[in-house]
Structure formats: C-alpha cells, structure tokens
Design a protein around this motif. Structure first.
Motif, mmCIF file in Angstrom:
data_model
loop_
_atom_site.group_PDB
_atom_site.id
_atom_site.type_symbol
_atom_site.label_atom_id
_atom_site.label_comp_id
_atom_site.label_asym_id
_atom_site.label_seq_id
_atom_site.Cartn_x
_atom_site.Cartn_y
_atom_site.Cartn_z
ATOM 1 N N ASP A 1 0.670 -1.146 -0.021
ATOM 2 C CA ASP A 1 0.032 0.345 -0.124
ATOM 3 C C ASP A 1 1.216 1.176 -0.233
ATOM 4 O O ASP A 1 2.292 1.205 -0.219
ATOM 5 C CB ASP A 1 -0.989 0.199 1.312
ATOM 6 C CG ASP A 1 -0.082 -0.563 2.644
ATOM 7 O OD1 ASP A 1 0.624 0.219 2.878
ATOM 8 O OD2 ASP A 1 -0.740 -0.749 3.730
ATOM 9 N N TYR A 2 0.185 2.084 -0.184
ATOM 10 C CA TYR A 2 0.870 3.278 -0.557
ATOM 11 C C TYR A 2 2.426 3.915 1.395
ATOM 12 O O TYR A 2 3.500 4.509 0.805
ATOM 13 C CB TYR A 2 0.405 4.676 -0.160
ATOM 14 C CG TYR A 2 0.137 6.339 -0.366
ATOM 15 C CD1 TYR A 2 1.619 5.954 -1.168
ATOM 16 C CD2 TYR A 2 0.671 6.803 0.513
ATOM 17 C CE1 TYR A 2 2.640 7.918 -1.302
ATOM 18 C CE2 TYR A 2 0.496 8.314 -0.137
ATOM 19 C CZ TYR A 2 1.729 8.559 -1.296
ATOM 20 O OH TYR A 2 2.882 9.478 -0.630
ATOM 21 N N ALA A 3 1.733 3.421 2.827
ATOM 22 C CA ALA A 3 2.391 3.584 3.476
ATOM 23 C C ALA A 3 3.718 2.652 3.320
ATOM 24 O O ALA A 3 4.683 3.233 3.655
ATOM 25 C CB ALA A 3 1.830 2.695 4.532
ATOM 26 N N ASP A 4 3.621 1.786 3.108
ATOM 27 C CA ASP A 4 4.663 0.560 2.082
ATOM 28 C C ASP A 4 5.756 1.680 1.263
ATOM 29 O O ASP A 4 6.785 1.372 2.376
ATOM 30 C CB ASP A 4 4.021 -0.537 2.332
ATOM 31 C CG ASP A 4 5.295 -2.057 2.313
ATOM 32 O OD1 ASP A 4 5.672 -0.996 3.222
ATOM 33 O OD2 ASP A 4 4.665 -3.010 1.426
ATOM 34 N N LEU A 5 4.984 1.869 0.134
ATOM 35 C CA LEU A 5 6.073 2.401 -0.624
ATOM 36 C C LEU A 5 6.524 4.090 0.203
ATOM 37 O O LEU A 5 7.826 3.591 0.076
ATOM 38 C CB LEU A 5 4.989 2.995 -1.742
ATOM 39 C CG LEU A 5 5.619 3.541 -2.534
ATOM 40 C CD1 LEU A 5 6.788 2.524 -3.086
ATOM 41 C CD2 LEU A 5 4.470 3.372 -3.745
ATOM 42 N N GLN A 6 5.509 4.382 1.408
ATOM 43 C CA GLN A 6 6.226 5.502 1.211
ATOM 44 C C GLN A 6 7.615 4.881 2.423
ATOM 45 O O GLN A 6 8.639 5.910 2.758
ATOM 46 C CB GLN A 6 5.414 6.478 2.622
ATOM 47 C CG GLN A 6 4.546 7.143 1.499
ATOM 48 C CD GLN A 6 3.167 8.058 2.604
ATOM 49 O OE1 GLN A 6 2.578 7.218 3.566
ATOM 50 N NE2 GLN A 6 3.351 8.999 2.314
ATOM 51 N N LYS A 7 7.089 3.934 3.566
ATOM 52 C CA LYS A 7 8.411 3.056 4.384
ATOM 53 C C LYS A 7 9.539 2.547 3.427
ATOM 54 O O LYS A 7 10.858 3.666 3.332
ATOM 55 C CB LYS A 7 7.945 2.417 5.034
ATOM 56 C CG LYS A 7 7.173 2.548 5.951
ATOM 57 C CD LYS A 7 6.981 1.291 7.057
ATOM 58 C CE LYS A 7 6.044 0.935 6.848
ATOM 59 N NZ LYS A 7 5.412 -0.611 7.899
ATOM 60 N N VAL A 8 9.594 2.644 1.887
ATOM 61 C CA VAL A 8 10.781 2.159 1.442
ATOM 62 C C VAL A 8 11.184 3.302 0.647
ATOM 63 O O VAL A 8 12.127 3.487 0.972
ATOM 64 C CB VAL A 8 10.299 1.629 -0.021
ATOM 65 C CG1 VAL A 8 11.441 0.950 -0.730
ATOM 66 C CG2 VAL A 8 9.716 0.019 0.624
ATOM 67 N N CYS A 9 10.755 4.298 0.456
ATOM 68 C CA CYS A 9 11.548 5.560 0.334
ATOM 69 C C CYS A 9 12.036 6.514 1.297
ATOM 70 O O CYS A 9 13.213 6.816 1.371
ATOM 71 C CB CYS A 9 10.158 6.561 -0.420
ATOM 72 S SG CYS A 9 9.557 6.144 -1.280
ATOM 73 N N ALA A 10 11.371 6.605 2.581
ATOM 74 C CA ALA A 10 12.205 6.762 3.800
ATOM 75 C C ALA A 10 13.300 6.255 4.307
ATOM 76 O O ALA A 10 14.255 6.829 5.172
ATOM 77 C CB ALA A 10 11.203 6.769 4.463
ATOM 78 N N ARG A 11 13.388 5.301 4.149
ATOM 79 C CA ARG A 11 14.976 3.975 4.047
ATOM 80 C C ARG A 11 15.302 4.810 2.860
ATOM 81 O O ARG A 11 16.929 4.084 3.793
ATOM 82 C CB ARG A 11 14.426 2.584 4.515
ATOM 83 C CG ARG A 11 13.565 2.269 5.507
ATOM 84 C CD ARG A 11 13.271 0.711 5.832
ATOM 85 N NE ARG A 11 14.736 0.067 6.210
ATOM 86 C CZ ARG A 11 15.020 -1.234 6.265
ATOM 87 N NH1 ARG A 11 14.253 -2.097 6.246
ATOM 88 N NH2 ARG A 11 15.700 -1.271 6.316
ATOM 89 N N MET A 12 15.188 4.706 2.428
ATOM 90 C CA MET A 12 16.589 5.047 1.530
ATOM 91 C C MET A 12 16.824 5.969 1.192
ATOM 92 O O MET A 12 17.912 6.420 1.243
ATOM 93 C CB MET A 12 15.399 5.144 -0.335
ATOM 94 C CG MET A 12 15.371 3.665 -1.093
ATOM 95 S SD MET A 12 14.761 3.951 -2.331
ATOM 96 C CE MET A 12 14.714 5.198 -2.826
#
Length: 136
Positions: free
Chosen positions: A54-65
């Motif tokens: 979901d979008y929250a999961d995608l945002q987590k990946v971006c935050a980790r990057m």
C-alpha cells in the motif's frame, strides 16, 4: 581483526553517466552513502518497491532510502490530468553519485508497482487532495 569495509558500486564507464561520482570521491565531506547501493542491492530495492502492499509501505521504502542512502524520491501526481501511472511525477531530487541507471530503474519500479496495484495510485491521489475530499 579489521572491520569489513562496505561494498561500493563499481564506477560507470567514462562518459556513460553524469552521476558526479568523481566529485564525491574528491570531497572529504561529501555524503557517500549512495555509493553503497551496488547493482545487487539496487535489484533487491527494485523488488522491494514492486512488492509494496500500500502507499504507507511505499512511503516506508522511500524513507529508508533517504535514511540509508541519503537520496529523496518524490512521488506525486503530475501537473496535468492523471489518467495513467505515466501521469505521476516520480523522480529523485538532485544528488551527486546517483547513477543514471538507478535514476531510471527505481522510478520504473514504482510505476510497475502502481500499475499492478491501482489502489496505491488512488491513495497517492487522495493524499494530494485530488479527489476533492477537502473541498466544500
């Protein structure tokens, strides 16, 4: 026993990329975390992006990057009408050392994710108030 040095990405062939890696290697105060994104790690990152649920999961990946590599990936609806996933602006902020191939592979993975899971695209549109939730 000496500590293992982290693997760094092999340099691009001369003239093939405009990543600015040379400037990173010269400047002792430069943020060189992006060089730790090897081709294998990039492949794993692409797979992880494509598996976002979901979008929250995608945002987590971006935050980790951003936390681990120091790069910022922006995902937002484009300035014109969004009819397909091609209507989204998906791009990195300028960052020296970010390979041209990476600048293409990661946004392409996000587009594939949005194409496979349209609910995420709708969540992005909703997060940017394009469905008019806040209008009177």
């Amino acid at each position: 026993m000496a500590a293992a040095t982290p693997a760094i990405r092999n340099p691009c062939p001369p003239g093939a990329c405009v990543c600015g890696r040379d400037a990173l290697e010269v400047d002792p105060f430069a943020d060189c975390r992006i060089l730790m994104l090897t081709r294998d790690e990039e492949r794993r990152l692409v797979e992880r992006i494509e598996r976002a649920s979901d979008y929250a999961d995608l945002q987590k990946v971006c935050a980790r990057m951003q936390a681990q590599l120091g790069v910022v990936l922006r995902i937002a609806p484009g300035p014109n009408e969004v009819r397909t996933v091609l209507g989204f602006d998906i791009a990195f902020e300028q960052h020296p050392g970010l390979c041209r191939k990476t600048q293409q592979a990661i946004p392409a993975a996000v587009r594939r994710c949005l194409n496979d899971k349209p609910a995420i695209a709708y969540e992005i549109l909703d997060a940017h108030s394009l469905f008019g939730a806040g209008e009177s």
